[in-house]
Design a protein around this motif. Structure first.
Motif, short mmCIF file in Angstrom:
data_model
loop_
_atom_site.label_atom_id
_atom_site.label_comp_id
_atom_site.label_asym_id
_atom_site.label_seq_id
_atom_site.Cartn_x
_atom_site.Cartn_y
_atom_site.Cartn_z
N GLY A 52 -4.14 5.67 -12.52
CA GLY A 52 -4.97 6.75 -11.97
C GLY A 52 -5.06 6.75 -10.45
O GLY A 52 -5.81 7.52 -9.86
N ARG A 53 -4.35 5.86 -9.77
CA ARG A 53 -4.31 5.80 -8.29
C ARG A 53 -5.66 5.37 -7.70
O ARG A 53 -6.60 5.10 -8.43
N ASN A 54 -5.71 5.33 -6.36
CA ASN A 54 -6.92 4.96 -5.62
C ASN A 54 -7.53 3.65 -6.11
O ASN A 54 -8.74 3.55 -6.32
N ILE A 102 0.85 -1.20 0.00
CA ILE A 102 0.00 0.00 0.00
C ILE A 102 0.89 1.25 0.00
O ILE A 102 1.84 1.33 0.79
N ASP A 103 0.57 2.19 -0.87
CA ASP A 103 1.32 3.46 -0.88
C ASP A 103 0.29 4.61 -0.97
O ASP A 103 -0.60 4.59 -1.84
N LEU A 104 0.39 5.57 -0.04
CA LEU A 104 -0.57 6.68 -0.04
C LEU A 104 -0.37 7.52 -1.30
O LEU A 104 0.76 7.67 -1.79
N ASP A 105 -1.47 8.07 -1.77
CA ASP A 105 -1.39 8.90 -2.99
C ASP A 105 -1.10 10.35 -2.63
O ASP A 105 -1.76 10.92 -1.74
N HIS A 106 -0.14 10.90 -3.32
CA HIS A 106 0.21 12.33 -3.18
C HIS A 106 0.43 12.74 -1.73
O HIS A 106 0.00 13.81 -1.31
N PHE A 107 1.07 11.90 -1.01
CA PHE A 107 1.28 12.20 0.41
C PHE A 107 2.21 13.40 0.60
O PHE A 107 2.10 14.17 1.56
N CYS A 129 2.40 -4.02 8.59
CA CYS A 129 3.54 -3.23 9.05
C CYS A 129 3.64 -1.93 8.27
O CYS A 129 3.07 -1.79 7.18
N ARG A 130 4.34 -0.97 8.87
CA ARG A 130 4.71 0.21 8.09
C ARG A 130 6.06 -0.09 7.50
O ARG A 130 7.05 -0.29 8.22
N TRP A 131 6.09 -0.20 6.19
CA TRP A 131 7.32 -0.63 5.51
C TRP A 131 8.35 0.50 5.53
O TRP A 131 9.54 0.29 5.58
N GLY A 132 7.83 1.73 5.50
CA GLY A 132 8.71 2.91 5.50
C GLY A 132 7.94 4.07 4.88
O GLY A 132 7.04 3.84 4.05
N GLY A 133 8.25 5.32 5.27
CA GLY A 133 7.59 6.50 4.70
C GLY A 133 6.08 6.35 4.70
O GLY A 133 5.47 6.12 5.75
N ASP A 134 5.48 6.47 3.50
CA ASP A 134 4.01 6.32 3.41
C ASP A 134 3.63 4.97 2.81
O ASP A 134 2.59 4.82 2.20
N1 LIG Z 1 4.89 13.30 7.83
C1 LIG Z 1 5.72 12.35 7.45
N2 LIG Z 1 6.07 12.23 6.18
C2 LIG Z 1 6.90 11.25 5.81
C3 LIG Z 1 7.39 10.31 6.71
N3 LIG Z 1 8.18 9.43 6.05
C4 LIG Z 1 8.18 9.82 4.76
N4 LIG Z 1 7.40 10.91 4.59
C5 LIG Z 1 7.10 11.66 3.39
O1 LIG Z 1 6.26 10.87 2.57
C6 LIG Z 1 6.40 11.36 1.25
C7 LIG Z 1 6.46 10.18 0.33
O2 LIG Z 1 6.16 10.64 -0.94
P1 LIG Z 1 6.12 9.66 -2.15
O3 LIG Z 1 5.53 8.36 -1.79
O4 LIG Z 1 7.48 9.65 -2.79
O5 LIG Z 1 5.18 10.43 -3.10
P2 LIG Z 1 3.68 10.82 -2.89
O6 LIG Z 1 3.60 12.28 -2.67
O7 LIG Z 1 3.04 9.97 -1.89
O8 LIG Z 1 3.11 10.51 -4.33
P3 LIG Z 1 2.73 9.13 -4.94
O9 LIG Z 1 3.27 8.06 -4.11
O10 LIG Z 1 3.34 9.13 -6.29
O11 LIG Z 1 1.25 9.13 -5.00
C8 LIG Z 1 7.64 12.24 1.24
O12 LIG Z 1 7.26 13.61 1.17
C9 LIG Z 1 8.31 11.97 2.58
O13 LIG Z 1 8.99 13.10 3.08
C10 LIG Z 1 7.01 10.44 8.07
O14 LIG Z 1 7.41 9.67 8.96
N5 LIG Z 1 6.17 11.45 8.39
#
Ligand SMILES: Nc1nc2c(ncn2[C@@H]2O[C@H](COP(=O)(O)OP(=O)(O)OP(=O)(O)O)[C@@H](O)[C@H]2O)c(=O)[nH]1
Length: 421
Positions: A413-415, A300-305, A339-344
């Protein structure tokens, strides 16, 4: 034997029917406590606890003390019911129990000094005790109890001892004094004093009772009842109280220790922000899967996080990650591991899941994300999901396929969910 003497003996020893019932109830209670202690000891041994040897010898001492009082009651019941021929059996039982209780106290002293001392090193103590016990049961005039003869005096029942009784008695007393003295010296240096005090207490009570009963047998009555019976009762009450205090302290320490261990283990396996498992834990979990594979992996990866972070700040981004984690926790089943794999990015191992089940879970997840508290008005959260079936033990290859599927979901197109072929 004339009945008047028996009755005089009983009355003189303070034993009427009520007192006898009181004793029977007391011995019932101490027998129950002693049995509980045996169960407790077995549990300690099963857990490989370092307190187990202490509890073992203490249990034996306690059981023997209970046996002594039971024997003493049986002597009186025999007298009351006129079974004078049977008196010596419980009488000998009582003496045997006392000797074994003392042997157990000496062994307890040894294990308190060194909990790792092997049982076989303690066996000579019990062997000597058993030898003495044997002497009580052999009907020979040269041994400790010479024969089945006994006297009922106004202060109680006394066996007709043989010539060995004096030396055996003196040897026992000398050993006891030596051990009690050694224990007192050690007690001053001991770290945990409670067990020492308990043992010293036990020795002192039995020693005083022995001295009292010796005087009594010589015709000098200090108290109108048997010192040993009283000593057994006092010893058991005191010892149980001390044990309870000792083990409640040990338990408190152990609970604290367990709590700390759990916290450390949690720290090592949990992601602090989301509260889900961390990547290291998921890798370990997947490593342990059977070689033929089980279920599948959702990536799972969040969109435009990034937009959330850039526009509303990292703090709100963190809040969203926590909310997404809650959504995942509430959506997946208990046997699934998330699990949270990393980032989003999040990975969920769905146990026993085919493509249809994955589709259903992914739909529920996407719906849950949509209904998360919006970080900002007008911002709707969504995620893209890739799924791959675990067909063999190579979970890394499966995760790569799920990742590729995830990218296809993003590109489309995400989602949405994309399933790896
Ligand atoms: N607030 C917060 N942000 C985080 C954390 N870890 C990673 N990020 C942010 O998560 C974002 C990940 O962005 P990406 O997955 O590359 O891109 P996205 O904006 O989600 O776009 P798409 O994945 O293409 O839909 C980056 O801006 C990171 O800085 C965290 O622990 N906390």
């Amino acid at each position: 034997m004339p009945n008047e003497i028996v009755v005089a003996g009983l009355t003189g020893a303070g034993v009427d029917t009520w007192a006898l019932w009181g004793k029977i109830m007391a011995v019932g209670a101490t027998a129950t406590l002693s049995s509980l202690l045996v169960v407790f000891t077995v549990a300690l041994y099963r857990n490989g606890d370092r307190e187990a040897p202490v509890a073992l010898h203490f249990s034996v001492a306690n059981l023997c003390a209970t046996l002594y009082v039971a024997g003493d009651i049986a002597v009186r019941i025999c007298l009351l019911s006129g079974r004078l021929d049977a008196v010596m059996v419980p009488y000998r039982l009582s003496l045997s129990a006392i000797v074994l209780a003392l042997a157990s106290l000496i062994a307890l002293h040894r294990v308190l000094g060194n909990r790792a001392v092997p049982l076989r090193r303690l066996s000579p103590i019990y062997a000597v005790g058993l030898l003495l016990v044997l002497l009580f049961w052999i009907d020979d005039p040269r041994l400790v109890i010479a024969s089945d003869q006994y006297r009922v005096t106004p202060v109680g029942v006394f066996a007709d001892y043989g010539v060995l009784a004096g030396p055996v008695y003196v040897a026992c007393l000398a050993t006891l004094v030596a051990v009690a003295w050694a224990m007192l010296r050690r007690a001053r240096r001991a770290e945990g004093r409670l067990p020492w005090r308990m043992t010293v207490f036990g020795f002192t009570v039995f020693f005083l009772a022995g001295v009292h009963d010796t005087f009594r047998e010589l015709g000098m009555e200090l108290l109108p009842f048997s010192g040993l019976t009283l000593a057994c009762a006092v010893f058991q009450i005191g010892a149980f109280a001390t044990m309870a205090m000792h083990y409640s302290k040990t338990l408190r320490e152990r609970t604290y220790h367990d709590h700390q261990m759990r916290r450390l283990a949690d720290k090592a396996t949990r992601d602090p922000l989301s509260g889900l498992f961390n990547r290291a834990y998921m890798e370990q979990h997947l490593d342990r899967l059977p070689a033929e594979g089980a279920g599948g992996l959702l990536f799972i990866d969040l969109d435009h996080f990034k937009v959330v972070n850039d526009r509303y700040g990292h703090e709100r981004g963190d809040r969203l990650i926590r909310a997404v984690a809650d959504g995942i926790r509430q959506t997946v089943r208990e046997q699934d591991v998330a699990c949270r794999w990393g980032g989003d990015e999040f990975v969920v191992h769905l146990s026993e899941a085919g493509s249809d089940a994955a589709l259903a879970v992914a739909e529920r997840l996407l719906r849950a994300f949509r209904h998360l508290d919006p970080v900002a008005p007008g911002l709707e959260m969504s995620a893209s999901v890739g799924f791959a079936q675990l067909t063999d033990g190579d979970w890394r290859a499966t995760l790569r396929r799920a990742d590729q599927a995830l990218y296809r979901a993003k590109a489309a197109g995400r989602n949405r969910l994309a399933i790896a072929p």
